[in-house]
Design a protein around this motif. Structure first.
Motif, PDB file in Angstrom:
ATOM      1  N   ALA A 121      25.614-130.604  22.999  1.00  0.00           N
ATOM      2  CA  ALA A 121      25.132-131.400  22.055  1.00  0.00           C
ATOM      3  C   ALA A 121      25.809-130.739  20.890  1.00  0.00           C
ATOM      4  CB  ALA A 121      23.726-131.547  22.038  1.00  0.00           C
ATOM      5  N   LEU A 122      26.480-131.748  20.273  1.00  0.00           N
ATOM      6  CA  LEU A 122      26.752-131.296  18.724  1.00  0.00           C
ATOM      7  C   LEU A 122      26.483-131.881  17.645  1.00  0.00           C
ATOM      8  CD1 LEU A 122      29.095-129.363  17.286  1.00  0.00           C
ATOM      9  CD2 LEU A 122      30.782-131.125  17.766  1.00  0.00           C
ATOM     10  N   TYR A 123      25.887-131.195  16.547  1.00  0.00           N
ATOM     11  CA  TYR A 123      25.624-131.942  15.386  1.00  0.00           C
ATOM     12  C   TYR A 123      26.305-131.568  14.160  1.00  0.00           C
ATOM     13  CZ  TYR A 123      21.258-132.700  18.024  1.00  0.00           C
ATOM     14  OH  TYR A 123      20.655-133.327  19.359  1.00  0.00           O
ATOM     15  N   ILE A 124      27.144-132.416  13.777  1.00  0.00           N
ATOM     16  CA  ILE A 124      27.948-132.516  12.623  1.00  0.00           C
ATOM     17  C   ILE A 124      27.379-132.543  11.379  1.00  0.00           C
ATOM     18  CG2 ILE A 124      30.327-132.874  11.824  1.00  0.00           C
ATOM     19  CD1 ILE A 124      30.530-133.780  14.965  1.00  0.00           C
ATOM     20  N   TYR A 125      27.169-131.600  10.551  1.00  0.00           N
ATOM     21  CA  TYR A 125      26.465-131.881   9.061  1.00  0.00           C
ATOM     22  C   TYR A 125      27.722-131.714   8.158  1.00  0.00           C
ATOM     23  CZ  TYR A 125      22.166-131.585  11.586  1.00  0.00           C
ATOM     24  OH  TYR A 125      20.905-131.932  12.349  1.00  0.00           O
ATOM     25  N   ARG A 126      28.217-132.714   7.406  1.00  0.00           N
ATOM     26  CA  ARG A 126      29.146-132.837   6.732  1.00  0.00           C
ATOM     27  C   ARG A 126      28.537-132.806   4.964  1.00  0.00           C
ATOM     28  NH1 ARG A 126      33.290-137.130   7.496  1.00  0.00           N
ATOM     29  NH2 ARG A 126      34.264-136.179   6.137  1.00  0.00           N
ATOM     30  N   SER A 127      29.280-132.316   4.063  1.00  0.00           N
ATOM     31  CA  SER A 127      28.724-132.515   2.781  1.00  0.00           C
ATOM     32  C   SER A 127      28.638-133.917   2.234  1.00  0.00           C
ATOM     33  CB  SER A 127      29.982-131.745   1.904  1.00  0.00           C
ATOM     34  OG  SER A 127      30.024-130.352   1.920  1.00  0.00           O
ATOM     35  N   ILE A 128      27.473-133.794   1.684  1.00  0.00           N
ATOM     36  CA  ILE A 128      27.427-134.890   1.045  1.00  0.00           C
ATOM     37  C   ILE A 128      28.343-135.538  -0.145  1.00  0.00           C
ATOM     38  CG2 ILE A 128      25.445-136.526  -0.321  1.00  0.00           C
ATOM     39  CD1 ILE A 128      23.248-134.820   0.985  1.00  0.00           C
ATOM     40  N   PRO A 129      28.720-136.564  -0.168  1.00  0.00           N
ATOM     41  CA  PRO A 129      29.924-136.875  -1.299  1.00  0.00           C
ATOM     42  C   PRO A 129      29.179-136.984  -2.404  1.00  0.00           C
ATOM     43  CG  PRO A 129      30.171-138.424   0.936  1.00  0.00           C
ATOM     44  CD  PRO A 129      29.037-137.529   0.939  1.00  0.00           C
ATOM     45  N   LYS A 130      29.970-136.605  -3.481  1.00  0.00           N
ATOM     46  CA  LYS A 130      29.541-136.738  -4.966  1.00  0.00           C
ATOM     47  C   LYS A 130      29.808-138.201  -5.576  1.00  0.00           C
ATOM     48  CE  LYS A 130      30.821-131.922  -6.099  1.00  0.00           C
ATOM     49  NZ  LYS A 130      29.812-131.459  -5.499  1.00  0.00           N
ATOM     50  N   SER A 131      30.300-138.986  -4.833  1.00  0.00           N
ATOM     51  CA  SER A 131      30.244-140.361  -5.276  1.00  0.00           C
ATOM     52  C   SER A 131      29.121-141.149  -4.650  1.00  0.00           C
ATOM     53  CB  SER A 131      31.713-141.064  -4.589  1.00  0.00           C
ATOM     54  OG  SER A 131      31.640-140.986  -3.207  1.00  0.00           O
ATOM     55  N   PHE A 132      28.148-140.439  -3.914  1.00  0.00           N
ATOM     56  CA  PHE A 132      27.072-141.334  -3.444  1.00  0.00           C
ATOM     57  C   PHE A 132      26.081-141.383  -4.771  1.00  0.00           C
ATOM     58  CE2 PHE A 132      26.558-140.533   1.282  1.00  0.00           C
ATOM     59  CZ  PHE A 132      27.749-141.093   1.532  1.00  0.00           C
TER      60      PHE A 132
END
Length: 157
Positions: A77-88
């Motif tokens: 199992a792989l959980y990929i946590y990417r940075s929250i975009p500043k444009s959100f």
């Protein structure tokens, strides 16, 4: 980076902090009339980072009495946590923090899986499993988080 082993279930967790990196397309060069394929520098560096943590996990597993590398069917199992975009927007940022929205942009989840599995296997080193064919079940999810990272779980069946 951190590692964890659940002694009841045998599940092993490997966490690598930093922006997740997906497998890039191989590069090709010609040497003495022969074509050679090689990993781009950034892919190779990320795989080496994963490999270093996988080696720590292997030694910890051996200390606990596990027969590593595994030569049995495995769940991955792989959980990929990417940075929250500043444009959100503020609302969308909050939903991302609560993991209620998915990171449905490129790169593809399968490219992350390939990079992580290659890092764990590290070529012919056989760090945590003897062969990729031992992986019989794969689950991957891409999310956003304030702490970018990957969490890889490996569990013998």
């Amino acid at each position: 980076m951190s590692i964890y082993i659940n002694e009841k279930t045998g599940a092993m967790q490997l966490i690598v902090y930093g922006e997740p990196f997906a497998q890039e397309r191989p590069r090709f060069s010609t040497f003495s009339g022969h074509v050679h394929a090689y990993d781009p520098k950034r892919s190779r560096a990320y795989k080496e980072k994963i490999c270093a943590e996988a080696v720590h996990l292997m030694y910890k597993a051996k200390e606990l009495g596990y027969q590593v590398p595994f030569d049995c069917p495995l769940q991955f199992a792989l959980y990929i946590y990417r940075s929250i975009p500043k444009s959100f927007s503020k609302k969308k940022t909050q939903l991302a923090r609560e993991h209620k929205i998915y990171a449905h942009t490129k790169p593809d989840a399968d490219n992350y899986i390939k990079c992580v599995l290659d890092g764990i296997a590290h070529g012919k080193s056989k760090i945590l499993f003897t062969d990729d064919s031992r992986i019989v079940s794969i689950r991957a999810i891409k999310l956003y988080d304030d702490t970018p990272r990957i969490e890889a779980w490996l569990k013998p069946i």
